[in-house]
Design an enzyme around this catalytic site. Structure first.
Site, mmCIF file in Angstrom:
data_model
loop_
_atom_site.group_PDB
_atom_site.id
_atom_site.type_symbol
_atom_site.label_atom_id
_atom_site.label_comp_id
_atom_site.label_asym_id
_atom_site.label_seq_id
_atom_site.Cartn_x
_atom_site.Cartn_y
_atom_site.Cartn_z
ATOM 1 N N ARG A 64 0.832 -1.217 0.000
ATOM 2 C CA ARG A 64 0.000 0.000 0.000
ATOM 3 C C ARG A 64 0.858 1.255 0.000
ATOM 4 O O ARG A 64 1.780 1.394 0.799
ATOM 5 C CB ARG A 64 -0.915 0.009 1.229
ATOM 6 C CG ARG A 64 -1.887 -1.136 1.250
ATOM 7 C CD ARG A 64 -2.917 -0.986 0.154
ATOM 8 N NE ARG A 64 -3.758 -2.168 0.042
ATOM 9 C CZ ARG A 64 -4.816 -2.240 -0.743
ATOM 10 N NH1 ARG A 64 -5.166 -1.219 -1.514
ATOM 11 N NH2 ARG A 64 -5.523 -3.334 -0.788
ATOM 12 N N HIS A 91 -6.922 -4.848 8.148
ATOM 13 C CA HIS A 91 -5.750 -4.942 7.271
ATOM 14 C C HIS A 91 -5.528 -6.352 6.760
ATOM 15 O O HIS A 91 -4.679 -6.579 5.911
ATOM 16 C CB HIS A 91 -4.494 -4.449 8.001
ATOM 17 C CG HIS A 91 -4.545 -2.980 8.250
ATOM 18 N ND1 HIS A 91 -4.949 -2.449 9.443
ATOM 19 C CD2 HIS A 91 -4.298 -1.930 7.429
ATOM 20 C CE1 HIS A 91 -4.920 -1.136 9.361
ATOM 21 N NE2 HIS A 91 -4.543 -0.791 8.157
HETATM 22 C C1 LIG Z 1 -5.466 5.046 6.839
HETATM 23 N N1 LIG Z 1 -4.197 5.049 6.225
HETATM 24 C C2 LIG Z 1 -3.764 6.087 5.434
HETATM 25 C C3 LIG Z 1 -2.477 6.625 5.655
HETATM 26 N N2 LIG Z 1 -2.021 7.650 4.924
HETATM 27 C C4 LIG Z 1 -2.809 8.162 3.955
HETATM 28 N N3 LIG Z 1 -2.343 9.180 3.229
HETATM 29 N N4 LIG Z 1 -4.025 7.667 3.683
HETATM 30 C C5 LIG Z 1 -4.543 6.643 4.397
HETATM 31 O O1 LIG Z 1 -5.672 6.221 4.135
HETATM 32 N N5 LIG Z 1 -1.728 6.130 6.644
HETATM 33 C C6 LIG Z 1 -2.185 5.101 7.536
HETATM 34 C C7 LIG Z 1 -3.167 4.218 6.857
HETATM 35 C C8 LIG Z 1 -2.469 3.438 5.799
HETATM 36 N N6 LIG Z 1 -3.402 2.704 5.067
HETATM 37 C C9 LIG Z 1 -3.495 2.709 3.726
HETATM 38 C C10 LIG Z 1 -4.494 1.915 3.212
HETATM 39 C C11 LIG Z 1 -4.665 1.834 1.858
HETATM 40 C C12 LIG Z 1 -3.840 2.542 1.013
HETATM 41 C C13 LIG Z 1 -4.073 2.376 -0.436
HETATM 42 O O2 LIG Z 1 -4.915 1.609 -0.795
HETATM 43 N N7 LIG Z 1 -3.346 3.027 -1.301
HETATM 44 C C14 LIG Z 1 -3.576 2.857 -2.700
HETATM 45 C C15 LIG Z 1 -3.454 4.174 -3.432
HETATM 46 C C16 LIG Z 1 -4.580 5.089 -3.127
HETATM 47 C C17 LIG Z 1 -4.735 6.099 -4.236
HETATM 48 O O3 LIG Z 1 -4.176 7.159 -4.173
HETATM 49 N N8 LIG Z 1 -5.433 5.739 -5.274
HETATM 50 C C18 LIG Z 1 -5.642 6.581 -6.439
HETATM 51 C C19 LIG Z 1 -4.802 6.097 -7.593
HETATM 52 C C20 LIG Z 1 -5.151 4.685 -7.919
HETATM 53 C C21 LIG Z 1 -4.225 4.032 -8.906
HETATM 54 O O4 LIG Z 1 -3.328 3.326 -8.512
HETATM 55 N N9 LIG Z 1 -4.488 4.202 -10.189
HETATM 56 C C22 LIG Z 1 -3.784 3.476 -11.178
HETATM 57 C C23 LIG Z 1 -4.688 3.301 -12.378
HETATM 58 C C24 LIG Z 1 -5.870 2.426 -12.019
HETATM 59 C C25 LIG Z 1 -6.446 1.709 -13.203
HETATM 60 O O5 LIG Z 1 -6.429 2.202 -14.314
HETATM 61 O O6 LIG Z 1 -6.920 0.589 -12.974
HETATM 62 C C26 LIG Z 1 -2.509 4.207 -11.524
HETATM 63 O O7 LIG Z 1 -2.422 5.417 -11.214
HETATM 64 O O8 LIG Z 1 -1.621 3.548 -12.033
HETATM 65 C C27 LIG Z 1 -7.113 6.523 -6.816
HETATM 66 O O9 LIG Z 1 -7.849 5.719 -6.235
HETATM 67 O O10 LIG Z 1 -7.516 7.316 -7.655
HETATM 68 C C28 LIG Z 1 -2.590 1.866 -3.255
HETATM 69 O O11 LIG Z 1 -2.884 1.427 -4.383
HETATM 70 O O12 LIG Z 1 -1.577 1.546 -2.633
HETATM 71 C C29 LIG Z 1 -2.845 3.332 1.512
HETATM 72 C C30 LIG Z 1 -2.660 3.420 2.893
#
Ligand SMILES: CN1c2c(nc(N)[nH]c2=O)NC[C@@H]1CNc1ccc(C(=O)N[C@@H](CCC(=O)N[C@@H](CCC(=O)N[C@@H](CCC(=O)O)C(=O)O)C(=O)O)C(=O)O)cc1
Ligand SMILES: N[C@@H](CCS)C(=O)O
Ligand SMILES: [Zn+2]
EC number: 2.1.1.14
Length: 788
Positions: A536, A715
């Site tokens: 993540r 988690h």
């Molecule tokens: C609660 N938590 C968080 C923390 N910090 C944060 N800043 N935010 C939090 O929620 N710290 C403590 C905890 C840590 N927990 C987590 C839990 C989950 C994630 C997570 O799932 N991260 C995602 C990325 C999230 C995001 O920004 N998504 C964007 C971009 C999505 C993406 O990857 N797009 C792709 C294309 C997709 C497609 O075409 O199919 C790309 O860009 O390549 C979005 O949703 O728009 C992760 O993937 O890791 C983080 C911390």
């Protein structure tokens, strides 16, 4: 003088590791393919560091999940409950490793994941090693040695990075009373020796021992363990070059002690601990080399070469050139990979920034500029040699441009902050009065059930957002899609039988980035990913200027969700401390001031939600505890402005409006009075991995407001049973009066799949019903006893 690096981001510049791990877990790629992807990242990282002039390149900074888990795994600190995983012949070492990180529910086994917590004051999470009295260790995995050999084969003579034995023990948790983890040091050291022996046999020259605890308050016993450990290492391996790395703060009262440890080089954080330099230079023994952590590994601002060269000059006047190393303040794990990938950032702002790759370059520049022939002249204003002069001047131009930019300062924001007065920090009435009013309006059952906010961010949701971002679908199509997801989620929550609903947060990419994108004073990146835990990642926004809210940020989706149901839907916001803590923050004014500016923006949103008829508003502050300074003496000052900022954001509403807050990964014992002072009507907290231990703090304090202790760990993909949640709730009800208790998961559900979510929540609602039944029976029995 040499440059070296303490660690490079291991996720890959395009998050290749995330994709590989998630595909492996889903059975879409083989073990060999997973390792292939891992090897590619390692090779790319070593190459980047070499190409950017790093003399001593780290190895073993790569990890498939977490470097603390790696160390536990290497040392055979594998809790017994995981042993059956490896007995299954179709599983390999890596499957056992992932089982410890993520839990294991297959082939008749049902094993919970190990606890995870915050890595010091960062947003990175590590897996907490488990220790038992008298525990012994053995070399279980040879990853450290393999990675050194792998790098060597590829032409890189690396410096393995090893989590030092003392910090390893102090990061762990004693699973039974009657001993301290540090007591295990004598059992542990022989395994470290085995690792060092093997590394030496492979031709290692330098080894980096990470001992971040040296920058924390230490007990006498822990100091003794440091002394024993490094004396023994010196005795066993007199020719090994040992680099002891401290970071995240100053050595302070441990300084005299740290410089006396028999190591070859001591790394100090000169970004957070620049004040320690004079004492360090005065006390350093002649034969001890110094690694100057001069480039900020925790932030994204360009290094100011004038300041750094002045420091280097000071060091060089006392320390021989070959005893000086230049480095980032800490591992670059906490930095985004490469600023060159950012094509949409405002060009002025971009010129102020430096990501991991650029930080390597800065080190190389500083090494060149710090040569005797150049340094004095540069600092006195008559640079020698065109190239060096140009490098220096370009750097200073960027530094000056940031200082004077009109993008940063907004008088109206500064003025508003000046006008804030004491009453803005307090609710109108005390909690007992608010509770009576709110209970009448909300009329919720005992043990009300709710969730923390997010529902599964499925591939489809992410894809729709990416499609919208890249113009493959229109704004209307995106909105319709998110409406559908929200509608399905409201129906699902009604079917499951939850009492207080949420809209699901489908419109949000991340709980901080989403707000950053809507607030003035924030910039955001396209590829600035940083590892949060395992696979993540997060993309922290960059706060470069004064913060304000141009327009409402959450009203539309909250109202939309509320229009679909008669149950209450919570308004869902991220609090000011968490927005601050999970962003890269400007360093030209105190963090407290930036935090209060954010607080005022959130306060406006809270008031707007209330005006729109929203009765329950949750202001998440999961990073409040994480932001606590690593030294206790600095706590009061932090807590005063951090708690103040939360209250400033939350206190503009009437008594009828119920304010919730949520925190995960938090130890509350030592700050419970401050948590109480936040005066949230309801606090939901992470509790399940620690089996409700966290609640003791609330019980001992007689915490007066309502609490939702998380009853299952979100988690892990594992589905909890109603029974185990009833057990946890019964444990909670022993220490907290039941009229104060809510029932909810540990945190948001965005990382889970829908079928897991639905099943787990159904079990949770069953558990709450069971508790209500118990409460009724108890009340009946008590009534009968008293009427007899
Ligand atoms: C609660 N938590 C968080 C923390 N910090 C944060 N800043 N935010 C939090 O929620 N710290 C403590 C905890 C840590 N927990 C987590 C839990 C989950 C994630 C997570 O799932 N991260 C995602 C990325 C999230 C995001 O920004 N998504 C964007 C971009 C999505 C993406 O990857 N797009 C792709 C294309 C997709 C497609 O075409 O199919 C790309 O860009 O390549 C979005 O949703 O728009 C992760 O993937 O890791 C983080 C911390
Ligand atoms: N409301 C957020 C809090 C995470 S800490 C969520 O549910 O994801
Ligand atoms: Zn949370």
């Amino acid at each position: 003088m040499q440059t070296h690096n303490l660690g490079y981001p291991r996720i890959g510049s395009q998050r290749e590791l995330k994709k590989a791990c998630e595909n492996y877990w889903a059975g879409k790629i083989s073990r060999q393919e997973l390792f292939q992807r891992g090897n590619e990242i390692k090779l790319a990282n070593w190459t980047i560091q070499q190409d950017n002039g790093i003399d001593l390149i780290p190895s073993n900074d790569f990890s498939y999940y977490d470097h603390v888990l790696d160390m536990a795994f290497s040392l055979g600190a594998i809790p017994e409950r995981y042993h059956p995983v490896i007995l299954d012949k179709s599983n390999a070492e890596i499957d056992l490793y992932f089982a410890m990180a993520r839990g294991y529910q297959a082939k008749g086994l049902d094993i919970k994941a190990m606890e995870m917590t915050k890595w010091f004051d960062t947003n990175y999470h590590y897996i907490v090693p488990e220790f038992h009295k008298g525990q012994t260790f053995k070399l279980f995995s040879t990853k450290i040695i393999q990675e050194f050999a792998e790098a060597k084969l590829a032409g890189f003579k690396t410096k393995p990075v090893i989590l030092g034995p003392v910090s390893f023990l102090l990061l762990g948790k004693e699973k039974e009373a009657g001993f301290d983890s540090i007591d295990l040091i004598d059992n542990l050291l022989p395994v470290y020796f085995q690792i060092l022996e093997k590394l030496i046999a492979h031709g290692v020259e330098w080894v980096q021992f990470d001992e971040p605890f040296l920058a924390l308050d230490l007990k006498e016993k822990e100091k003794q363990a440091f002394l024993t450990t490094y004396s023994k290492i010196k005795k066993e391996f007199p020719h090994l070059k040992t680099l002891l790395a401290t970071y995240f703060g100053s050595l302070e009262e441990n300084l005299s002690f740290a410089v006396s440890l028999p190591v070859c080089c001591l790394h100090v954080d000169l970004v957070r601990g620049v004040d320690q330099l004079a004492e360090l230079l005065a006390k350093k023994p002649q034969n001890l080399s110094l690694s100057l952590g001069i480039i900020d590994g925790r932030n994204v601002w360009k290094n100011d070469y004038r300041k750094s060269l002045t420091l280097i000059q000071k060091v060089k006047s006392v320390v021989a050139n070959d005893q000086v190393f230049l480095a980032p303040s800490c591992s670059l794990l906490h930095s985004p990979c490469d600023l060159d990938s950012e094509s949409t950032l405002d060009t002025s702002i971009k010129s102020w920034l430096s990501f991991a790759k650029q930080k390597l370059n800065e080190l190389q520049d500083l090494k060149v500029l710090a040569q005797d022939s150049v340094l004095n002249k540069l600092l006195t204003g008559s640079p020698e040699g065109e190239l060096t002069a140009e490098t220096y001047e370009n750097n200073q131009k960027a530094i000056e441009s940031r200082k004077n930019s009109s993008l940063i300062h907004h008088q109206n924001v500064k003025q508003r902050l000046k006008e804030v007065n004491n009453s803005d920090f307090e609710r109108n009435s005390e909690f007992s009065i608010r509770r009576t009013i709110q209970r009448k309006i909300l009329n919720l059952p005992k043990y009300p059930t709710t969730t923390i906010g997010s529902f599964p961010q499925t591939k489809e949701v992410r894809k729709a957002r990416a499609d919208f971002k890249f113009g493959r679908i229109t704004a209307d199509e995106y909105q319709t899609f998110i409406q559908d997801e929200t509608r399905k989620t409201i129906s699902a929550q009604e079917e499951i039988g939850l009492d207080v609903l949420v809209h699901g947060e489908f419109e949000r990419n991340d709980m901080v980035e989403y707000f950053g994108e809507r607030l003035r004073g924030f910039a955001f990146t396209a590829y600035g990913w940083v590892q949060s835990y395992g696979s993540r990642c997060v993309k922290p926004p960059i706060i470069y200027g004064d913060v304000s809210r141009p327009e409402p940020m959450t009203i539309y989706w909250t109202k939309y969700a509320q229009s679909l149901t008669d149950k209450f839907v919570k308004g869902m916001l991220t609090g000011p401390v968490t927005i601050l803590q999970w962003s890269f923050v400007r360093d030209d004014q105190p963090r407290s001031q930036t935090c209060q500016q954010i607080a005022l923006a959130i306060r406006d949103e809270v008031k707007d939600l209330e005006s729109e008829g929203v009765k329950i508003i949750q202001i998440d502050e999961p990073a409040l505890r994480e932001g606590l300074p690593i030294r206790q003496k600095d706590w009061e000052s932090y807590l005063s402005w951090a708690i103040g900022s939360f209250k400033l954001s939350a206190s503009g509403v009437r008594d009828q409006t119920q304010i919730h807050t949520h925190m995960c990964y938090s130890e509350f014992n030592d700050i419970i009075n401050h948590i109480a002072n936040m005066d949230a009507d309801v606090i939901t907290i992470e509790c399940s991995r620690s089996q409700m231990e966290l609640l003791d703090a609330f019980a001992d304090f007689k915490y007066p407001n309502e609490i939702g202790p998380g009853v299952y760990d979100i988690h892990s993909p594992r589905i909890p049973s109603a029974n185990e949640m009833v057990e946890l709730l019964q444990k909670a009800a022993l220490v907290i009066p039941d009229q104060q208790l809510w029932v909810n998961p540990d945190c948001g559900l965005k990382t889970r799949k829908w079928d897991e979510t639905r099943k787990a929540l159904e079990q949770m609602v069953l558990a709450a019903k069971e508790m209500r039944l118990h409460a009724k029976e108890k009340a009946f029995t008590l009534n009968t006893i008293s009427s007899n």
